[in-house]
Design an enzyme around this catalytic site. Structure first.
Site, PDB file in Angstrom:
ATOM      1  N   ARG A  45      -7.762 -40.685  23.800  1.00 32.04           N
ATOM      2  CA  ARG A  45      -7.808 -41.991  23.622  1.00 32.04           C
ATOM      3  C   ARG A  45      -7.901 -42.304  22.022  1.00 32.04           C
ATOM      4  O   ARG A  45      -8.582 -41.454  21.429  1.00 32.04           O
ATOM      5  CB  ARG A  45      -8.787 -42.682  24.142  1.00 32.04           C
ATOM      6  CG  ARG A  45     -10.168 -42.290  23.943  1.00 32.04           C
ATOM      7  CD  ARG A  45     -11.194 -43.141  24.620  1.00 32.04           C
ATOM      8  NE  ARG A  45     -11.305 -42.430  26.132  1.00 32.04           N
ATOM      9  CZ  ARG A  45     -12.290 -42.843  26.878  1.00 32.04           C
ATOM     10  NH1 ARG A  45     -13.210 -43.771  26.578  1.00 32.04           N
ATOM     11  NH2 ARG A  45     -12.239 -42.408  28.088  1.00 32.04           N
ATOM     12  N   LEU A  70      -3.410 -45.059  26.922  1.00 31.43           N
ATOM     13  CA  LEU A  70      -3.106 -44.937  28.184  1.00 31.43           C
ATOM     14  C   LEU A  70      -2.892 -46.109  28.758  1.00 31.43           C
ATOM     15  O   LEU A  70      -2.508 -46.039  30.169  1.00 31.43           O
ATOM     16  CB  LEU A  70      -3.775 -43.727  28.893  1.00 31.43           C
ATOM     17  CG  LEU A  70      -3.767 -42.095  28.287  1.00 31.43           C
ATOM     18  CD1 LEU A  70      -4.191 -41.499  29.003  1.00 31.43           C
ATOM     19  CD2 LEU A  70      -2.188 -42.155  28.167  1.00 31.43           C
ATOM     20  N   GLY A  92      -9.873 -34.385  33.689  1.00 33.70           N
ATOM     21  CA  GLY A  92     -11.335 -34.240  34.008  1.00 33.70           C
ATOM     22  C   GLY A  92     -12.026 -35.552  34.412  1.00 33.70           C
ATOM     23  O   GLY A  92     -13.187 -35.996  33.988  1.00 33.70           O
ATOM     24  N   ARG A  94     -12.994 -38.940  36.966  1.00 29.03           N
ATOM     25  CA  ARG A  94     -13.444 -39.367  38.307  1.00 29.03           C
ATOM     26  C   ARG A  94     -12.357 -39.458  39.304  1.00 29.03           C
ATOM     27  O   ARG A  94     -11.019 -39.911  38.644  1.00 29.03           O
ATOM     28  CB  ARG A  94     -14.213 -40.913  38.339  1.00 29.03           C
ATOM     29  CG  ARG A  94     -15.638 -40.733  37.714  1.00 29.03           C
ATOM     30  CD  ARG A  94     -16.491 -41.648  38.369  1.00 29.03           C
ATOM     31  NE  ARG A  94     -17.432 -41.964  37.229  1.00 29.03           N
ATOM     32  CZ  ARG A  94     -18.561 -42.667  37.336  1.00 29.03           C
ATOM     33  NH1 ARG A  94     -18.744 -43.295  38.613  1.00 29.03           N
ATOM     34  NH2 ARG A  94     -19.505 -42.777  36.505  1.00 29.03           N
ATOM     35  N   GLY A 134     -22.521 -37.914  37.405  1.00 32.18           N
ATOM     36  CA  GLY A 134     -23.509 -36.785  37.469  1.00 32.18           C
ATOM     37  C   GLY A 134     -23.300 -35.966  36.065  1.00 32.18           C
ATOM     38  O   GLY A 134     -22.135 -36.075  35.625  1.00 32.18           O
ATOM     39  N   HIS A 135     -24.295 -35.047  35.775  1.00 37.04           N
ATOM     40  CA  HIS A 135     -24.022 -33.953  34.877  1.00 37.04           C
ATOM     41  C   HIS A 135     -24.493 -32.690  35.594  1.00 37.04           C
ATOM     42  O   HIS A 135     -24.882 -32.459  36.663  1.00 37.04           O
ATOM     43  CB  HIS A 135     -24.814 -34.313  33.772  1.00 37.04           C
ATOM     44  CG  HIS A 135     -24.139 -35.307  32.735  1.00 37.04           C
ATOM     45  ND1 HIS A 135     -23.015 -34.973  32.269  1.00 37.04           N
ATOM     46  CD2 HIS A 135     -24.609 -36.539  32.369  1.00 37.04           C
ATOM     47  CE1 HIS A 135     -22.615 -36.143  31.570  1.00 37.04           C
ATOM     48  NE2 HIS A 135     -23.593 -36.888  31.742  1.00 37.04           N
ATOM     49  N   ASP A 136     -24.267 -31.520  34.614  1.00 31.73           N
ATOM     50  CA  ASP A 136     -24.373 -30.110  35.049  1.00 31.73           C
ATOM     51  C   ASP A 136     -25.798 -30.149  36.087  1.00 31.73           C
ATOM     52  O   ASP A 136     -25.442 -29.231  37.172  1.00 31.73           O
ATOM     53  CB  ASP A 136     -24.528 -29.498  33.807  1.00 31.73           C
ATOM     54  CG  ASP A 136     -24.846 -27.815  33.917  1.00 31.73           C
ATOM     55  OD1 ASP A 136     -25.796 -27.487  34.746  1.00 31.73           O
ATOM     56  OD2 ASP A 136     -23.780 -27.048  33.780  1.00 31.73           O
ATOM     57  N   ASN A 138     -27.501 -31.863  37.833  1.00 32.31           N
ATOM     58  CA  ASN A 138     -27.169 -32.662  39.130  1.00 32.31           C
ATOM     59  C   ASN A 138     -26.456 -31.777  40.097  1.00 32.31           C
ATOM     60  O   ASN A 138     -26.701 -31.479  41.259  1.00 32.31           O
ATOM     61  CB  ASN A 138     -26.789 -33.827  38.895  1.00 32.31           C
ATOM     62  CG  ASN A 138     -27.439 -34.818  37.882  1.00 32.31           C
ATOM     63  OD1 ASN A 138     -26.887 -35.438  37.123  1.00 32.31           O
ATOM     64  ND2 ASN A 138     -28.534 -34.908  37.973  1.00 32.31           N
ATOM     65  N   TYR A 139     -25.268 -31.221  39.436  1.00 26.74           N
ATOM     66  CA  TYR A 139     -24.309 -30.510  40.546  1.00 26.74           C
ATOM     67  C   TYR A 139     -24.926 -29.302  41.013  1.00 26.74           C
ATOM     68  O   TYR A 139     -24.778 -28.846  42.069  1.00 26.74           O
ATOM     69  CB  TYR A 139     -23.034 -30.124  39.545  1.00 26.74           C
ATOM     70  CG  TYR A 139     -22.406 -31.475  39.035  1.00 26.74           C
ATOM     71  CD1 TYR A 139     -22.260 -32.450  39.599  1.00 26.74           C
ATOM     72  CD2 TYR A 139     -21.793 -31.325  37.776  1.00 26.74           C
ATOM     73  CE1 TYR A 139     -21.501 -33.588  39.125  1.00 26.74           C
ATOM     74  CE2 TYR A 139     -21.305 -32.251  37.062  1.00 26.74           C
ATOM     75  CZ  TYR A 139     -21.063 -33.531  37.793  1.00 26.74           C
ATOM     76  OH  TYR A 139     -20.684 -34.548  37.188  1.00 26.74           O
ATOM     77  N   ASP A 165     -21.323 -26.441  34.521  1.00 22.46           N
ATOM     78  CA  ASP A 165     -19.867 -26.770  33.541  1.00 22.46           C
ATOM     79  C   ASP A 165     -19.002 -25.926  33.401  1.00 22.46           C
ATOM     80  O   ASP A 165     -18.024 -25.763  33.450  1.00 22.46           O
ATOM     81  CB  ASP A 165     -20.374 -27.481  32.305  1.00 22.46           C
ATOM     82  CG  ASP A 165     -20.991 -29.001  32.254  1.00 22.46           C
ATOM     83  OD1 ASP A 165     -20.951 -29.467  33.400  1.00 22.46           O
ATOM     84  OD2 ASP A 165     -21.440 -29.523  31.343  1.00 22.46           O
TER      85      ASP A 165
END
Length: 385
Positions: A45, A70, A92, A94, A134-136, A138-139, A165
């Site tokens: 972007r 975009l 990458g 959502r 979420g982030h690393d 959390n996953y 990640d």
């Protein structure tokens, strides 16, 4: 450094990848592909995004930056023109975001039925949490992996964002892309890869499933063979406040450890778990008698499996890392070389990370065959910085 197609030297030379820029594992996957010789064009972007990093963001190396708005239909049409001649598309965002932009899998496969469409998310494209942020950590938290990390019985410790990640995320995305590219050569058809960090991390943790099935594994930190539960596979402090890693698992390696430490006659054996506390005390006391550098000098090159724990800046200067050329200074940035290594098609580093989003818009779009890029820039569809 100017941009042209076909500058890569690795085994993926000739493979063309359209990267719809994100953060974290998506860029890391694209860095790997670019390192291996693929022509990757990074679509960002205007103005870039959070954590873009500029000229020092090594994850963005090896590929040009093109800035496209975009939200403009002409920009979307431009990306689809890129997709027409591409082998791979990577995004990458959502689930559902690229579909709303007009750049989802159906849109891209409609213009190029052979394209491999890689989707990188944390939770995956479906499931109850698919639309949640979420982030690393959390996953990896819900995969069972984070629970066992660290040697602190009172709380787990997370290893930065390496496991989720990059271990369970970008690595598995690249594996999927390479597998799909091979399959496409046979079938003549592209497909969609749903690469989720939760999936990859669970797969990385397969050995835990094996340990649990054996009946001898406890889901408690610092109680098992590889998590600090045994004193001969652990970390010890040295007299200067630094640390060494000890991985003397096999009997012959343990024998080398206690022999070199000079405690063979007093240290309990590996087959005496009831005396492990005594063993740990002996190893702790002994390692505290010398500095890290002294222990490294004593152990390096032996079969005791002992190595000093050092920061990145020291790793760059480590004799083994220097001997293999693991790190290199490229365009003023010290960074790791591409991995793995190949006997015929050795990878090499190309473009440095772009300073700003849109640094290569004109030359990259032109090289990829987009016509009248100047007009796109004049209309604000594309941005050249």
């Amino acid at each position: 450094m100017s941009y042209e197609l076909g500058q890569g030297t690795g085994p993926l030379r000739g493979v063309k990848v359209v990267e719809i820029a994100g953060i974290g594992p998506g860029p890391h996957a694209c860095m790997i592909l670019a390192d291996l010789g693929a022509d990757v064009i990074r679509v960002e972007r205007p103005g870039g995004q959070m954590l873009a990093g500029g000229a020092t963001m090594v994850l963005n190396r090896g590929r040009p930056s093109v800035a496209l708005n975009l939200k403009d239909p002409e920009a979307v049409a431009t990306v689809l023109e890129l997709v027409k001649t591409a082998d791979v598309v990577i995004e990458g965002m959502r689930p559902g975001v690229t579909e709303r932009l007009g750049l989802g899998p159906e849109d891209c496969l409609a213009v190029n039925p052979t394209v491999v469409y890689g989707r990188m998310t944390g939770w995956g494209q479906d499931g109850p949490l698919a639309q949640a942020a979420g982030h690393d950590m959390n996953y990896i938290a819900i995969t069972g992996a984070l629970h066992m990390m660290g040697q602190d019985k009172s709380r787990p410790h997370f290893p930065s964002n390496l496991v989720g990640d990059f271990g369970g995320g970008s690595t598995y995305l690249v594996i999927g892309i390479l597998a799909a590219l091979l399959e496409a050569k046979v079938s003549g058809q592209g497909q969609v890869i749903d690469a989720a960090i939760v999936d990859g991390t669970a797969h990385l943790n397969a050995m835990t499933a094996a340990f649990l099935a054996s009946g001898g594994y406890r889901e408690e930190r610092a109680t098992n063979l590889l998590d600090g539960g045994v004193p001969f596979y652990d970390i010890y402090e040295t007299s200067d406040g630094k640390h060494v890693s000890v991985g003397s698992l096999e009997p012959q390696f343990f024998d080398a450890l206690v022999t070199i430490l000079g405690v063979k006659d007093t240290c309990p054996g590996q087959g005496e778990p009831e005396r492990y506390d005594e063993m740990r005390a002996i190893l702790t006391e002994t390692f505290m008698t010398k500095t890290q550098a002294e222990w490294v000098a004593i152990f390096e090159g032996t079969d005791a499996c002992v190595a000093g724990i050092i920061p990145f800046t020291e790793a760059v200067e480590h004799p083994h890392m220097k001997g293999r050329g693991v790190f290199v200074e490229h365009e003023g940035i010290t960074q790791p070389m591409p991995a793995p290594r190949f006997s015929r098609t050795a990878p090499s580093l190309g473009l440095p990370p772009s300073k700003v989003a849109g640094e290569h818009t004109l030359e990259a779009l032109t090289a990829w065959g987009i016509g009248d890029v100047d007009a796109l820039i004049e209309k604000g569809v594309a941005v050249q910085v």
